[in-house]
Design a protein around this motif. Structure first.
Motif, PDB file in Angstrom:
ATOM      1  N   LYS A  73       0.828  -1.212   0.000  1.00 46.52           N
ATOM      2  CA  LYS A  73       0.000   0.000   0.000  1.00 46.52           C
ATOM      3  C   LYS A  73       0.865   1.266   0.000  1.00 46.52           C
ATOM      4  CE  LYS A  73      -2.329  -1.177   3.639  1.00 46.52           C
ATOM      5  NZ  LYS A  73      -3.289  -1.070   4.787  1.00 46.52           N
ATOM      6  N   VAL A  74       1.885   1.278   0.866  1.00 47.42           N
ATOM      7  CA  VAL A  74       2.742   2.462   0.997  1.00 47.42           C
ATOM      8  C   VAL A  74       3.556   2.706  -0.275  1.00 47.42           C
ATOM      9  CG1 VAL A  74       4.730   3.414   2.226  1.00 47.42           C
ATOM     10  CG2 VAL A  74       2.876   2.337   3.508  1.00 47.42           C
ATOM     11  N   GLU A  75       4.038   1.627  -0.873  1.00 47.26           N
ATOM     12  CA  GLU A  75       4.952   1.747  -2.012  1.00 47.26           C
ATOM     13  C   GLU A  75       4.254   1.686  -3.365  1.00 47.26           C
ATOM     14  OE1 GLU A  75       7.943   2.547  -1.855  1.00 47.26           O
ATOM     15  OE2 GLU A  75       8.398   2.269   0.259  1.00 47.26           O
ATOM     16  N   PHE A  76       2.932   1.640  -3.382  1.00 48.17           N
ATOM     17  CA  PHE A  76       2.231   1.473  -4.658  1.00 48.17           C
ATOM     18  C   PHE A  76       2.599   2.568  -5.657  1.00 48.17           C
ATOM     19  CE2 PHE A  76      -1.212   1.740  -7.712  1.00 48.17           C
ATOM     20  CZ  PHE A  76      -1.423   0.414  -8.028  1.00 48.17           C
ATOM     21  N   ILE A  77       2.483   3.813  -5.254  1.00 47.66           N
ATOM     22  CA  ILE A  77       2.805   4.920  -6.160  1.00 47.66           C
ATOM     23  C   ILE A  77       4.315   5.147  -6.274  1.00 47.66           C
ATOM     24  CG2 ILE A  77       2.577   7.413  -6.527  1.00 47.66           C
ATOM     25  CD1 ILE A  77      -0.255   7.211  -5.441  1.00 47.66           C
ATOM     26  N   PRO A  78       5.058   5.242  -5.141  1.00 51.03           N
ATOM     27  CA  PRO A  78       6.510   5.474  -5.255  1.00 51.03           C
ATOM     28  C   PRO A  78       7.233   4.422  -6.090  1.00 51.03           C
ATOM     29  CG  PRO A  78       5.793   5.856  -3.006  1.00 51.03           C
ATOM     30  CD  PRO A  78       4.623   5.244  -3.725  1.00 51.03           C
ATOM     31  N   SER A  79       6.945   3.147  -5.856  1.00 55.01           N
ATOM     32  CA  SER A  79       7.670   2.091  -6.577  1.00 55.01           C
ATOM     33  C   SER A  79       7.285   2.053  -8.049  1.00 55.01           C
ATOM     34  CB  SER A  79       7.411   0.729  -5.931  1.00 55.01           C
ATOM     35  OG  SER A  79       6.051   0.357  -6.053  1.00 55.01           O
ATOM     36  N   ASN A  80       6.066   2.479  -8.371  1.00 55.63           N
ATOM     37  CA  ASN A  80       5.637   2.477  -9.765  1.00 55.63           C
ATOM     38  C   ASN A  80       6.381   3.514 -10.593  1.00 55.63           C
ATOM     39  OD1 ASN A  80       3.673   0.571 -10.849  1.00 55.63           O
ATOM     40  ND2 ASN A  80       2.393   1.193  -9.137  1.00 55.63           N
ATOM     41  N   LYS A  81       6.935   4.518  -9.935  1.00 57.33           N
ATOM     42  CA  LYS A  81       7.755   5.488 -10.665  1.00 57.33           C
ATOM     43  C   LYS A  81       8.988   4.790 -11.241  1.00 57.33           C
ATOM     44  CE  LYS A  81       6.357   9.378  -7.727  1.00 57.33           C
ATOM     45  NZ  LYS A  81       6.807  10.416  -6.758  1.00 57.33           N
ATOM     46  N   ILE A  82       9.514   3.849 -10.470  1.00 50.95           N
ATOM     47  CA  ILE A  82      10.652   3.061 -10.938  1.00 50.95           C
ATOM     48  C   ILE A  82      10.178   1.971 -11.900  1.00 50.95           C
ATOM     49  CG2 ILE A  82      12.380   1.364 -10.208  1.00 50.95           C
ATOM     50  CD1 ILE A  82      12.830   3.025  -7.722  1.00 50.95           C
ATOM     51  N   GLY A  83       9.073   1.343 -11.573  1.00 51.14           N
ATOM     52  CA  GLY A  83       8.551   0.261 -12.402  1.00 51.14           C
ATOM     53  C   GLY A  83       8.230   0.694 -13.815  1.00 51.14           C
ATOM     54  N   ILE A  84       7.648   1.870 -13.962  1.00 50.47           N
ATOM     55  CA  ILE A  84       7.297   2.369 -15.293  1.00 50.47           C
ATOM     56  C   ILE A  84       8.548   2.572 -16.141  1.00 50.47           C
ATOM     57  CG2 ILE A  84       6.369   4.375 -16.528  1.00 50.47           C
ATOM     58  CD1 ILE A  84       4.277   4.598 -14.274  1.00 50.47           C
ATOM     59  N   ILE A  85       9.610   3.076 -15.511  1.00 51.88           N
ATOM     60  CA  ILE A  85      10.875   3.271 -16.240  1.00 51.88           C
ATOM     61  C   ILE A  85      11.448   1.925 -16.670  1.00 51.88           C
ATOM     62  CG2 ILE A  85      13.261   4.072 -16.028  1.00 51.88           C
ATOM     63  CD1 ILE A  85      12.257   6.249 -14.144  1.00 51.88           C
ATOM     64  N   ILE A  86      11.422   0.939 -15.757  1.00 55.43           N
ATOM     65  CA  ILE A  86      11.946  -0.392 -16.083  1.00 55.43           C
ATOM     66  C   ILE A  86      11.182  -1.003 -17.254  1.00 55.43           C
ATOM     67  CG2 ILE A  86      12.167  -2.763 -15.243  1.00 55.43           C
ATOM     68  CD1 ILE A  86      12.718  -1.618 -12.477  1.00 55.43           C
ATOM     69  N   ILE A  87       9.857  -0.921 -17.197  1.00 53.58           N
ATOM     70  CA  ILE A  87       9.015  -1.484 -18.261  1.00 53.58           C
ATOM     71  C   ILE A  87       9.239  -0.740 -19.576  1.00 53.58           C
ATOM     72  CG2 ILE A  87       6.636  -1.818 -19.021  1.00 53.58           C
ATOM     73  CD1 ILE A  87       5.912  -2.251 -16.051  1.00 53.58           C
ATOM     74  N   ALA A  88       9.341   0.583 -19.504  1.00 54.77           N
ATOM     75  CA  ALA A  88       9.543   1.380 -20.710  1.00 54.77           C
ATOM     76  C   ALA A  88      10.875   1.051 -21.380  1.00 54.77           C
ATOM     77  CB  ALA A  88       9.470   2.866 -20.370  1.00 54.77           C
ATOM     78  N   VAL A  89      11.929   0.935 -20.584  1.00 48.58           N
ATOM     79  CA  VAL A  89      13.248   0.603 -21.138  1.00 48.58           C
ATOM     80  C   VAL A  89      13.234  -0.805 -21.724  1.00 48.58           C
ATOM     81  CG1 VAL A  89      15.688   0.206 -20.591  1.00 48.58           C
ATOM     82  CG2 VAL A  89      14.493   2.177 -19.620  1.00 48.58           C
TER      83      VAL A  89
END
Length: 216
Positions: A73-89
């Protein structure tokens, strides 16, 4: 209830297996809850965070499950900032491979060499970034750099991780029925165990350095 001797060891093994199965199911469920694209990163961060707690001595299943859910719950938004970059790359590399595979001659060889080099760096980064994220609090873009530098600074750890992952892959290929119940959780446990030894040694070295500095 406390068991001693072989009963205690057996109980610990059963408890760990139960934890891994529960965490695997939670990972699948919470990944789906985030519509996969937005669920996989916080679910993975929660997995590594929970297993880190387990290796630090927390063995109560209820508390570990709570840690997983709270971290998700706490990391849903913060971690997705990194996740989106990983997926995009990763998507960018996939598209580029399709383009590069059409090149011929020297241009094709040079392009393929550059692509393989970038892909290896990307793979190393993905391999370490969730462990780094679960262990340190850093500015977002530093997680990527630290994940790469971690492998450069500790090459034996990286080689050991690759060998271990290869063995796990062979095991899951040999017994595919284990994959839905333990595929992600066992892999995360192995990587967390590998990195925890490095983090522990690093913390001890920093502590000794601090004591030496204060002494002088």
């Amino acid at each position: 209830m406390t068991f001693e001797g072989w009963k205690g060891k057996l109980y610990s093994i059963v408890e760990l297996i139960t934890l891994l199965a529960v965490l695997q199911l939670m990972w699948i469920g919470l990944t789906l809850l985030g519509l996969v694209l937005f669920g996989v990163t916080p679910a993975s961060v929660a997995m590594f965070t929970t297993l880190r707690k387990r290796l630090q001595g927390e063995d109560r299943l209820k508390q570990l499950v709570k840690t997983y859910w709270d971290t998700y719950k706490v990391e849903f938004i913060p971690s997705n900032k990194i996740g989106i970059i990983i997926i995009a790359v990763g998507y960018f590399l996939t598209i580029n491979f399709q383009i590069i595979s059409t090149f011929q001659g020297m241009m094709g060889l040079i392009s393929l060499t550059i692509f393989i080099t970038i892909s290896i760096i990307y793979g190393v980064m993905v391999l370490n970034i969730f462990q780094i994220y679960a262990h340190y609090e850093l500015p977002y873009f530093r997680y990527f750099a630290v994940s790469i530098l971690f492998s450069i600074a500790y090459p034996l750890q990286m080689i050991g991780s690759i060998v271990g992952l290869t063995i796990l892959y062979l095991i899951f290929t040999w017994i595919p029925g284990l994959l839905p119940f333990f595929g992600i959780s066992v892999t995360a446990l192995f990587l967390t165990w590998m990195s925890s030894n490095i983090f522990k040694k690093k913390a001890e070295a920093e502590s000794r350095l601090e004591v030496t500095t204060q002494t002088h």
